[in-house]
Design a protein around this motif. Structure first.
Motif, PDB file in Angstrom:
ATOM      1  N   GLY A  18      45.090 -43.566 -12.988  1.00 35.56           N
ATOM      2  CA  GLY A  18      44.166 -44.656 -13.276  1.00 35.56           C
ATOM      3  C   GLY A  18      44.357 -45.250 -14.645  1.00 35.56           C
ATOM      4  N   SER A  19      44.996 -44.547 -15.557  1.00 34.07           N
ATOM      5  CA  SER A  19      45.194 -45.044 -16.920  1.00 34.07           C
ATOM      6  C   SER A  19      46.388 -45.957 -17.063  1.00 34.07           C
ATOM      7  CB  SER A  19      45.344 -43.870 -17.883  1.00 34.07           C
ATOM      8  OG  SER A  19      46.518 -43.135 -17.574  1.00 34.07           O
ATOM      9  N   VAL A  20      47.277 -46.066 -16.077  1.00 33.35           N
ATOM     10  CA  VAL A  20      48.461 -46.913 -16.138  1.00 33.35           C
ATOM     11  C   VAL A  20      48.034 -48.368 -15.995  1.00 33.35           C
ATOM     12  CG1 VAL A  20      50.633 -47.515 -15.035  1.00 33.35           C
ATOM     13  CG2 VAL A  20      49.946 -45.105 -15.228  1.00 33.35           C
ATOM     14  N   VAL A  21      48.512 -49.248 -16.952  1.00 29.28           N
ATOM     15  CA  VAL A  21      48.142 -50.678 -16.964  1.00 29.28           C
ATOM     16  C   VAL A  21      49.365 -51.492 -16.587  1.00 29.28           C
ATOM     17  CG1 VAL A  21      47.265 -52.575 -18.365  1.00 29.28           C
ATOM     18  CG2 VAL A  21      46.418 -50.254 -18.720  1.00 29.28           C
ATOM     19  N   SER A  22      49.202 -52.455 -15.717  1.00 30.79           N
ATOM     20  CA  SER A  22      50.312 -53.327 -15.317  1.00 30.79           C
ATOM     21  C   SER A  22      50.645 -54.302 -16.432  1.00 30.79           C
ATOM     22  CB  SER A  22      49.929 -54.112 -14.059  1.00 30.79           C
ATOM     23  OG  SER A  22      49.663 -53.239 -12.987  1.00 30.79           O
ATOM     24  N   THR A  88      57.920 -51.880 -16.135  1.00 26.49           N
ATOM     25  CA  THR A  88      58.527 -50.912 -17.053  1.00 26.49           C
ATOM     26  C   THR A  88      58.622 -49.567 -16.356  1.00 26.49           C
ATOM     27  OG1 THR A  88      56.470 -50.105 -18.042  1.00 26.49           O
ATOM     28  CG2 THR A  88      57.444 -52.124 -18.974  1.00 26.49           C
ATOM     29  N   SER A  89      59.361 -48.655 -17.007  1.00 29.52           N
ATOM     30  CA  SER A  89      59.487 -47.304 -16.445  1.00 29.52           C
ATOM     31  C   SER A  89      58.187 -46.533 -16.538  1.00 29.52           C
ATOM     32  CB  SER A  89      60.589 -46.536 -17.196  1.00 29.52           C
ATOM     33  OG  SER A  89      60.310 -46.508 -18.591  1.00 29.52           O
ATOM     34  N   ALA A  90      57.199 -47.052 -17.289  1.00 31.10           N
ATOM     35  CA  ALA A  90      55.924 -46.348 -17.441  1.00 31.10           C
ATOM     36  C   ALA A  90      54.753 -47.172 -16.935  1.00 31.10           C
ATOM     37  CB  ALA A  90      55.702 -45.993 -18.902  1.00 31.10           C
ATOM     38  N   SER A  91      55.059 -48.263 -16.148  1.00 33.56           N
ATOM     39  CA  SER A  91      53.975 -49.115 -15.662  1.00 33.56           C
ATOM     40  C   SER A  91      54.251 -49.581 -14.250  1.00 33.56           C
ATOM     41  CB  SER A  91      53.799 -50.321 -16.581  1.00 33.56           C
ATOM     42  OG  SER A  91      54.910 -51.193 -16.462  1.00 33.56           O
ATOM     43  N   ASP A  92      53.235 -50.215 -13.701  1.00 30.27           N
ATOM     44  CA  ASP A  92      53.406 -50.811 -12.384  1.00 30.27           C
ATOM     45  C   ASP A  92      54.052 -52.192 -12.502  1.00 30.27           C
ATOM     46  OD1 ASP A  92      52.274 -48.642 -11.132  1.00 30.27           O
ATOM     47  OD2 ASP A  92      50.249 -49.477 -11.154  1.00 30.27           O
ATOM     48  N   LEU A  93      54.282 -52.785 -11.388  1.00 30.83           N
ATOM     49  CA  LEU A  93      54.839 -54.143 -11.330  1.00 30.83           C
ATOM     50  C   LEU A  93      53.752 -55.150 -11.710  1.00 30.83           C
ATOM     51  CD1 LEU A  93      57.474 -55.647 -10.492  1.00 30.83           C
ATOM     52  CD2 LEU A  93      56.430 -55.917  -8.227  1.00 30.83           C
ATOM     53  N   SER A  94      54.146 -56.137 -12.511  1.00 35.12           N
ATOM     54  CA  SER A  94      53.177 -57.151 -12.947  1.00 35.12           C
ATOM     55  C   SER A  94      52.830 -58.096 -11.804  1.00 35.12           C
ATOM     56  CB  SER A  94      53.750 -57.957 -14.110  1.00 35.12           C
ATOM     57  OG  SER A  94      54.795 -58.800 -13.653  1.00 35.12           O
ATOM     58  N   ASP A  95      51.809 -58.890 -12.062  1.00 35.09           N
ATOM     59  CA  ASP A  95      51.481 -59.950 -11.108  1.00 35.09           C
ATOM     60  C   ASP A  95      52.573 -61.014 -11.136  1.00 35.09           C
ATOM     61  OD1 ASP A  95      49.125 -58.689 -10.384  1.00 35.09           O
ATOM     62  OD2 ASP A  95      47.932 -59.754 -11.909  1.00 35.09           O
ATOM     63  N   SER A  96      52.688 -61.729 -10.041  1.00 35.86           N
ATOM     64  CA  SER A  96      53.701 -62.781  -9.940  1.00 35.86           C
ATOM     65  C   SER A  96      53.250 -64.025 -10.721  1.00 35.86           C
ATOM     66  CB  SER A  96      53.938 -63.135  -8.473  1.00 35.86           C
ATOM     67  OG  SER A  96      54.849 -64.203  -8.367  1.00 35.86           O
ATOM     68  N   THR A  97      54.195 -64.614 -11.500  1.00 38.23           N
ATOM     69  CA  THR A  97      53.940 -65.842 -12.262  1.00 38.23           C
ATOM     70  C   THR A  97      54.935 -66.909 -11.821  1.00 38.23           C
ATOM     71  OG1 THR A  97      53.170 -64.571 -14.168  1.00 38.23           O
ATOM     72  CG2 THR A  97      53.766 -66.869 -14.547  1.00 38.23           C
ATOM     73  N   ARG A  98      54.420 -68.096 -11.468  1.00 38.17           N
ATOM     74  CA  ARG A  98      55.265 -69.165 -10.927  1.00 38.17           C
ATOM     75  C   ARG A  98      55.792 -70.066 -12.031  1.00 38.17           C
ATOM     76  NH1 ARG A  98      58.409 -70.369  -6.530  1.00 38.17           N
ATOM     77  NH2 ARG A  98      58.745 -72.615  -6.466  1.00 38.17           N
ATOM     78  N   LEU A  99      57.111 -70.356 -11.980  1.00 36.00           N
ATOM     79  CA  LEU A  99      57.737 -71.307 -12.890  1.00 36.00           C
ATOM     80  C   LEU A  99      58.288 -72.475 -12.080  1.00 36.00           C
ATOM     81  CD1 LEU A  99      58.826 -72.131 -15.712  1.00 36.00           C
ATOM     82  CD2 LEU A  99      60.929 -70.877 -15.129  1.00 36.00           C
ATOM     83  N   GLU A 100      57.959 -73.724 -12.503  1.00 37.20           N
ATOM     84  CA  GLU A 100      58.462 -74.931 -11.844  1.00 37.20           C
ATOM     85  C   GLU A 100      59.358 -75.692 -12.815  1.00 37.20           C
ATOM     86  OE1 GLU A 100      58.247 -75.829  -8.845  1.00 37.20           O
ATOM     87  OE2 GLU A 100      56.595 -74.648  -8.003  1.00 37.20           O
ATOM     88  N   VAL A 101      60.572 -76.010 -12.342  1.00 38.18           N
ATOM     89  CA  VAL A 101      61.509 -76.801 -13.143  1.00 38.18           C
ATOM     90  C   VAL A 101      61.745 -78.120 -12.427  1.00 38.18           C
ATOM     91  CG1 VAL A 101      63.798 -76.912 -14.192  1.00 38.18           C
ATOM     92  CG2 VAL A 101      62.613 -74.700 -13.999  1.00 38.18           C
ATOM     93  N   TYR A 102      61.348 -79.216 -13.059  1.00 40.93           N
ATOM     94  CA  TYR A 102      61.503 -80.556 -12.466  1.00 40.93           C
ATOM     95  C   TYR A 102      62.825 -81.175 -12.910  1.00 40.93           C
ATOM     96  CZ  TYR A 102      56.522 -80.074 -11.438  1.00 40.93           C
ATOM     97  OH  TYR A 102      55.307 -79.633 -10.980  1.00 40.93           O
ATOM     98  N   ASN A 103      63.339 -82.144 -12.053  1.00 39.26           N
ATOM     99  CA  ASN A 103      64.647 -82.771 -12.311  1.00 39.26           C
ATOM    100  C   ASN A 103      64.606 -83.590 -13.635  1.00 39.26           C
ATOM    101  OD1 ASN A 103      65.921 -81.756 -10.021  1.00 39.26           O
ATOM    102  ND2 ASN A 103      65.154 -83.365  -8.714  1.00 39.26           N
TER     103      ASN A 103
END
Length: 308
Positions: A18-22, A88-103
């Motif tokens: 329970g102490s592990v932070v993403s 990280t090797s000591a954490s969970d997977l982070s939430d997904s963050t969306r990146l948009e690249v326009y022409n």
């Protein structure tokens, strides 16, 4: 005793889990919508209480792409758009963050000149045109101008270049360049050529243009009217000359009548001859007035007989 130890171990595992932070993915600059050519840096932020000797993992669309704390994009492409996560090797997977690249942050610039027809001494203005993306209307752009590849106006907020008094030597190739204020995106226009005409050439050009655009057939009508008028004038002149010639040729030798009746009471031989000639000429004039051709024929015939 064994049961108590197992219970303590299970409680310890649950407490540690329970102490592990993403971690959290952050962008620098703090934008998740960028344009092609721009740069961006992503950071995997984790709890500082965790030990420093840890390993980082980056994922894009669930695929592993990098193994450091930061992930950088030097010049963004459309293909860089996607969902990013870190772990990280000591954490969970982070939430997904969306990146948009326009022409395009802004469209390819174009350069125009005003006026289009340039003569020595004119005031000429070059304008650099571009269009910002609706997603970044507040972006600050800078403009520069070049002549034959040489810079003639440094980057500034002014999108125009003025030539107050243009000369023949200003007949050159010009182009402009646009960049963002952070120098990350820069685009150049195509080249335009200024052709400076000598003084007087504009009037010649306008005259030629007027002749080309005039109504077809107008010049032919004007020419026909002029020729007809000339022929009519010549005809009237010839007619008048012929009339004057004939009038002089057959004019009477005297028009004045005798001033008194006494002059006719006692005519002598000389007077009779004058009267005879007068009557003869009068008869000829009356005959010419009635039938000029016959009178001319008789006159010629009489002269012929006299010569013979």
């Amino acid at each position: 005793m064994i049961g108590s130890s197992l219970l303590m171990l299970v409680l310890l595992i649950v407490e540690n889990a329970g102490s592990v932070v993403s971690p959290v993915v952050t962008f620098n600059p703090d934008l998740n919508k960028i344009f092609t050519g721009q740069s961006l840096q992503m950071t995997c932020d984790v709890d500082s209480t965790l030990q420093e000797d840890i390993t980082y993992f980056w994922f894009k669309n669930d695929n592993w792409i990098h193994s450091e704390k930061t992930f950088s994009i030097a010049s963004a492409l459309s293909s860089d758009s996607g969902n990013y996560q870190c772990q990280t090797s000591a954490s969970d997977l982070s939430d997904s963050t969306r990146l948009e690249v326009y022409n395009e942050l802004f469209s390819l610039p174009t350069i125009t000149q005003s006026p289009q027809l340039v003569t020595e001494g004119d005031h000429v203005t070059l304008t650099c045109h571009t269009r910002l993306s609706p997603h970044r209307k507040t972006t600050v752009l800078q403009f520069a101008f070049y002549r034959e590849g040489q810079n003639i106006q440094e980057f500034s907020s002014a999108n125009t270049y003025e030539i107050p008094f243009v000369k023949l030597s200003d007949s050159r190739d010009y182009k402009c360049e646009v960049q963002t204020s952070d120098y990350r995106i820069k685009k150049a226009s195509t080249t335009t050529t200024i052709q400076v005409n000598r003084i007087g050439e504009r009037e010649l050009f306008n005259q030629s243009e007027t002749e080309v655009t005039s109504k077809p057939g107008t010049s032919h009508v004007i020419t026909a009217v002029a020729v007809t008028s000339l022929v009519l004038v010549l005809f009237l002149i010839i007619t008048a000359l012929m009339f004057l010639y004939r009038t002089k040729q057959f004019s009477l030798p005297g028009d004045n009548k005798p001033s008194s009746k006494a002059e006719f009471e006692e005519p002598n031989d000389e007077t009779e001859n004058i009267y005879t000639d007068l009557n003869t000429n009068t008869a000829r004039w009356q005959s010419f007035s009635q039938n000029p051709q016959e009178a001319m024929k008789d006159h010629v015939t009489e002269n012929h007989y006299i010569v013979c």
